[in-house]
Design a protein around this motif. Structure first.
Motif, PDB file in Angstrom:
ATOM      1  N   CYS A  50       0.826  -1.219   0.000  1.00 55.46           N
ATOM      2  CA  CYS A  50       0.000   0.000   0.000  1.00 55.46           C
ATOM      3  C   CYS A  50       0.864   1.275   0.000  1.00 55.46           C
ATOM      4  O   CYS A  50       1.891   1.338   0.667  1.00 55.46           O
ATOM      5  CB  CYS A  50      -0.904  -0.014   1.234  1.00 55.46           C
ATOM      6  SG  CYS A  50      -1.906   1.462   1.389  1.00 55.46           S
ATOM      7  N   CYS A  60      -4.723   0.945   2.926  1.00 56.47           N
ATOM      8  CA  CYS A  60      -5.748   2.001   2.881  1.00 56.47           C
ATOM      9  C   CYS A  60      -6.979   1.551   2.091  1.00 56.47           C
ATOM     10  O   CYS A  60      -8.068   2.066   2.266  1.00 56.47           O
ATOM     11  CB  CYS A  60      -5.180   3.269   2.270  1.00 56.47           C
ATOM     12  SG  CYS A  60      -4.986   3.189   0.470  1.00 56.47           S
ATOM     13  N   ASP A  61      -6.791   0.589   1.190  1.00 56.19           N
ATOM     14  CA  ASP A  61      -7.917   0.019   0.451  1.00 56.19           C
ATOM     15  C   ASP A  61      -8.314   0.828  -0.781  1.00 56.19           C
ATOM     16  O   ASP A  61      -9.215   0.431  -1.490  1.00 56.19           O
ATOM     17  CB  ASP A  61      -9.148  -0.129   1.368  1.00 56.19           C
ATOM     18  CG  ASP A  61      -9.767  -1.495   1.226  1.00 56.19           C
ATOM     19  OD1 ASP A  61      -9.092  -2.376   0.657  1.00 56.19           O
ATOM     20  OD2 ASP A  61     -10.906  -1.695   1.675  1.00 56.19           O
ATOM     21  N   CYS A  63      -5.719   3.184  -2.618  1.00 57.93           N
ATOM     22  CA  CYS A  63      -4.640   3.751  -3.438  1.00 57.93           C
ATOM     23  C   CYS A  63      -4.456   2.882  -4.700  1.00 57.93           C
ATOM     24  O   CYS A  63      -5.065   1.821  -4.820  1.00 57.93           O
ATOM     25  CB  CYS A  63      -3.336   3.825  -2.644  1.00 57.93           C
ATOM     26  SG  CYS A  63      -2.654   2.205  -2.273  1.00 57.93           S
ATOM     27  N   CYS A  66      -3.524  -0.675  -3.813  1.00 58.43           N
ATOM     28  CA  CYS A  66      -4.625  -1.454  -3.241  1.00 58.43           C
ATOM     29  C   CYS A  66      -5.621  -1.862  -4.325  1.00 58.43           C
ATOM     30  O   CYS A  66      -6.132  -2.979  -4.324  1.00 58.43           O
ATOM     31  CB  CYS A  66      -5.327  -0.669  -2.140  1.00 58.43           C
ATOM     32  SG  CYS A  66      -4.355  -0.577  -0.627  1.00 58.43           S
TER      33      CYS A  66
END
Ligand SMILES: [Zn+2]
Length: 328
Positions: A50, A60-61, A63, A66
């Motif tokens: 990440c 962060c889920d 970027c 991700c």
């Protein structure tokens, strides 16, 4: 993404590696099946890749990295497993992997490789992998996952940072299951899943208890010669998703246990105790042990192309015959 409660301490351990800039080149995650080893390795991989990891240590889920990982197209993430179920991880696979690693990672952060199940590397593959570990490439993290760590080369194990996930306490798993399913009998589900929380949750979602109850009833009917094993075998062939052999094995183990005074909590199928006690009085114990051995042998063949109908027939006929013999 949330961390399973029993993995929390290990997660902190991993986050500490990153915080102290000591990310290991090779990690070995071991522990029983169904405890979320792969999930945890994937979380860690995501966090390492990440661009903007959170304070919790999680990715962060959202970027670029991700999103690429979610789309299964991250160039710096590789997951290696046998090409087909039941096969080994071959030396060609390891060679291909190593030649890919001679190139630099595409992004600025790490490159992560997950090998799961690591014990399925065959001898030649394991030796090639060991050579790699002796001269690893930069910014590369190998994560090996196994539920049979003793099958790995000791020389590989000694080069890895080890994280062993212990079997969590039943009360912790039951509390977690109750949060995630409306099914009442979480203890029974956990028994049927042989202690694996993730499998127990899957069983709850698939409403597997009612199917298991039906199959148990059929099994009792066979013992009373009210149903024919060959017809049942044909029907059971359609239940490919049900762990029928595991169920039968637990019924036989429980029958063996019921020959002695026993605490009901020690049974895999405590809800069936009355049926089991009534049955066991009529069955020759030696035959039960033989049936159990047969079940274990046949279980090993379930991932192969063996004719499953014949396999069920053999087991159910053996079970039916066992009930015909009278104890002298
Ligand atoms: Zn991210």
């Amino acid at each position: 993404m949330s961390i399973l409660p029993w993995l929390q301490p290990h997660w902190q351990h991993l986050c500490a590696y990153s915080a102290q800039n000591r990310v290991p080149q090779a990690l070995l995650i071991s522990g029983n099946k169904g405890l979320g080893k792969l999930q945890r390795a994937t979380h860690y991989a995501a966090a390492l890749l990440c661009n903007n990891p959170q304070q919790s240590g999680l990715a962060c889920d959202h970027c670029t990295s991700c999103l690429l990982l979610k789309a299964q197209s991250h160039p710096d993430f590789i997951q290696l497993q046998p090409i087909e179920p039941g096969k080994t991880i071959t030396i060609d696979q390891i060679r291909q992997l190593i030649s890919r690693l001679t190139l630099k990672p595409q992004f600025e952060s790490f490159r992560v490789i997950i090998i799961d199940p690591a014990e399925l590397m065959n001898k030649a593959a394991a030796n090639a992998f060991l050579k790699y570990l002796e001269e690893p490439t930069e910014r590369t993290v190998m994560i090996l996952i196994t539920d049979k760590p003793t099958r790995l080369l000791a020389t590989i194990v000694s080069r890895c940072q080890k994280i062993a996930i212990n079997q969590p306490d039943k009360t912790i798993i039951n509390a977690w299951l109750k949060q995630h399913t409306s099914q009442e009998d979480t203890s029974l589900l956990l028994n049927l899943a042989q202690g694996s929380p993730l499998l127990a949750l899957q069983y709850a979602n698939e409403n597997i208890l009612s199917l298991r109850n039906e199959c148990f009833e059929t099994w009792i009917n066979i013992s009373q010669q009210r149903m024919h094993p060959v017809i049942v075998a044909e029907n059971w062939l359609k239940l490919a998703h049900a762990p029928l052999l595991t169920w039968m094995a637990t019924w036989v183990i429980d029958l063996i246990k019921c020959r002695y005074p026993i605490n009901v909590d020690d049974l895999y199928n405590p809800d069936k105790q009355d049926y089991l006690i009534a049955l066991v009085e009529k069955i020759e114990p030696k035959g039960l042990y033989k049936l159990y051995d047969l079940l274990l042998m046949r279980q090993k063949l379930m991932d192969t192309t063996i004719n499953k109908q014949l396999l069920y027939e053999e087991l159910l006929i053996t079970w039916s015959d066992l009930n015909l013999r009278k104890i002298s």
